[in-house]
Write a protein that holds these residues in place. Structure first.
Motif, PDB file in Angstrom:
ATOM      1  N   ASN A 134      21.243   2.999  -4.963  1.00 12.86           N
ATOM      2  CA  ASN A 134      20.442   4.079  -4.427  1.00 12.86           C
ATOM      3  C   ASN A 134      19.017   4.059  -4.775  1.00 12.86           C
ATOM      4  OD1 ASN A 134      22.724   5.790  -4.057  1.00 12.86           O
ATOM      5  ND2 ASN A 134      23.304   5.843  -5.873  1.00 12.86           N
ATOM      6  N   TYR A 135      18.498   3.196  -5.286  1.00 11.49           N
ATOM      7  CA  TYR A 135      17.355   3.027  -5.904  1.00 11.49           C
ATOM      8  C   TYR A 135      16.380   2.703  -4.560  1.00 11.49           C
ATOM      9  CZ  TYR A 135      12.706   1.544  -7.951  1.00 11.49           C
ATOM     10  OH  TYR A 135      11.737   1.416  -8.424  1.00 11.49           O
ATOM     11  N   TYR A 170      17.468  -2.314  -2.321  1.00  8.47           N
ATOM     12  CA  TYR A 170      16.133  -2.450  -2.231  1.00  8.47           C
ATOM     13  C   TYR A 170      15.602  -3.896  -2.457  1.00  8.47           C
ATOM     14  CZ  TYR A 170      11.415  -2.156  -3.788  1.00  8.47           C
ATOM     15  OH  TYR A 170      10.079  -2.115  -4.101  1.00  8.47           O
ATOM     16  N   ILE A 171      16.219  -4.570  -3.301  1.00 10.09           N
ATOM     17  CA  ILE A 171      15.245  -5.873  -3.455  1.00 10.09           C
ATOM     18  C   ILE A 171      15.893  -6.721  -2.413  1.00 10.09           C
ATOM     19  CG2 ILE A 171      15.574  -7.941  -4.974  1.00 10.09           C
ATOM     20  CD1 ILE A 171      13.783  -5.702  -6.277  1.00 10.09           C
ATOM     21  N   LEU A 172      16.981  -6.596  -1.877  1.00 12.17           N
ATOM     22  CA  LEU A 172      17.332  -7.525  -0.663  1.00 12.17           C
ATOM     23  C   LEU A 172      16.838  -7.192   0.679  1.00 12.17           C
ATOM     24  CD1 LEU A 172      21.306  -7.915  -1.732  1.00 12.17           C
ATOM     25  CD2 LEU A 172      19.310  -9.485  -1.950  1.00 12.17           C
ATOM     26  N   SER A 173      16.111  -5.817   0.546  1.00  9.37           N
ATOM     27  CA  SER A 173      15.425  -5.655   1.876  1.00  9.37           C
ATOM     28  C   SER A 173      13.879  -5.987   2.230  1.00  9.37           C
ATOM     29  CB  SER A 173      15.564  -4.060   2.041  1.00  9.37           C
ATOM     30  OG  SER A 173      14.534  -3.226   1.085  1.00  9.37           O
ATOM     31  N   GLU A 177       9.070  -6.285  -0.404  1.00  6.95           N
ATOM     32  CA  GLU A 177       8.032  -7.336  -0.114  1.00  6.95           C
ATOM     33  C   GLU A 177       7.990  -8.478  -1.465  1.00  6.95           C
ATOM     34  OE1 GLU A 177       4.679  -4.562  -0.654  1.00  6.95           O
ATOM     35  OE2 GLU A 177       4.754  -3.909   1.465  1.00  6.95           O
ATOM     36  N   ASN A 178       9.149  -9.168  -1.369  1.00  5.56           N
ATOM     37  CA  ASN A 178       9.516 -10.180  -2.193  1.00  5.56           C
ATOM     38  C   ASN A 178       9.517  -9.948  -3.591  1.00  5.56           C
ATOM     39  OD1 ASN A 178       9.350 -12.232  -0.026  1.00  5.56           O
ATOM     40  ND2 ASN A 178       7.173 -12.164   0.232  1.00  5.56           N
ATOM     41  N   ARG A 179       9.442  -8.681  -4.107  1.00  4.53           N
ATOM     42  CA  ARG A 179       9.786  -8.215  -5.382  1.00  4.53           C
ATOM     43  C   ARG A 179      11.161  -8.699  -5.964  1.00  4.53           C
ATOM     44  NH1 ARG A 179       7.267  -3.652  -3.338  1.00  4.53           N
ATOM     45  NH2 ARG A 179       5.452  -2.981  -4.631  1.00  4.53           N
TER      46      ARG A 179
END
Length: 254
Positions: A134-135, A170-173, A177-179
């Motif tokens: 959900n983040y 979120y991180i995989l999307s 922005e490469n976070r």
């Protein structure tokens, strides 16, 4: 002579009971203020964290305390009126409200204790899932804000550790922005600071948030339970004094 002495003795006992009820009302108001304060503080100050919980029991316990604390203000005033007027009808109403508040606070205390027992299992089952699914997702702004505040307040990253974020939607999307972690994992939050997972940049060795949140909620549940049950026990004394004074007061003519 003995009849006069007996009557004076009865009057003395009645006066003592009245003063005891006045003292109880003062303590009752103090306890009610504590109950109301704990309830409001939990809901207002810690409302962000409540969105991370799968169960609403924690919030319900706090709302019950707010209700009980509000009733205490009204009931305390009613108790003073009942003692001053010395009417059985007022004392009966006062006793009824004392009993009602007693039951409400007892329920809040029991709910807090029961939830305390299953808090660890609930967090382990749901916190990580809530964070990675959900983040930063549309319509989940409350959860996103709660997670950011959680990681900054407790100086942690991820549910168990920072690697939990590798499975995050979120991180995989491309939105990330490469976070590799959200910016709220950073020791000093700056735009796109989450691209580096070095211990000097993020809370990498400090551990995950689940243990710290569990301890935080457990402490608050103990406070909620202790305050609720403590004030409920105090009310038992009030109900006893009320019953004694009720028996000593003659029937009022209304």
């Amino acid at each position: 002579m003995s009849a006069v002495y007996k009557e004076d003795q009865e009057d003395w006992l009645t006066v003592c009971l009245k003063y005891l009820l006045f003292v109880f009302n003062f303590l009752f108001w103090m306890g009610g203020a504590a109950v109301l304060g704990v309830g409001v503080w939990t809901v207002v100050e810690k409302s962000d964290y409540l969105s991370l919980l799968a169960s609403s029991t924690f919030a319900v316990s706090a709302y019950i305390l707010i209700l009980a604390g509000s009733l205490v203000v009204v009931t305390g005033f009613l108790g003073c009126c009942a003692v001053i007027r010395e009417q059985r009808s007022c004392l009966s109403t006062y006793f009824f409200f004392l009993l009602l508040i007693f039951l409400i606070e007892l329920v809040a205390g029991v709910l807090a204790y029961v939830y305390y027992q299953r808090l660890s299992d609930e967090l382990k089952q749901h916190l990580n899932q809530t964070m990675i699914e959900n983040y930063a997702q549309p319509g989940k702004e409350t959860i996103t804000s709660a997670v950011d505040r959680l990681q900054q307040d407790f100086k942690c990253c991820g549910s168990n550790n920072f690697q939990d974020w590798t499975q995050s939607v979120y991180i995989l999307s491309t939105q990330a922005e490469n976070r590799v972690v959200p910016d709220s994992c950073c020791k000093t939050v700056t735009p796109i600071c989450g691209v580096r997972d070095h211990p000097s940049n993020i809370y990498k060795v400090e551990g995950g948030c689940i243990t710290k949140l569990e301890q935080f909620l457990a402490d608050h549940l103990l406070i909620i339970g202790a305050v609720g049950i403590g004030v409920a026990c105090l009310q038992i004394c009030g109900m006893i004094f009320t019953c004694c004074l009720y028996r000593r007061i003659k029937m009022d003519p209304y």
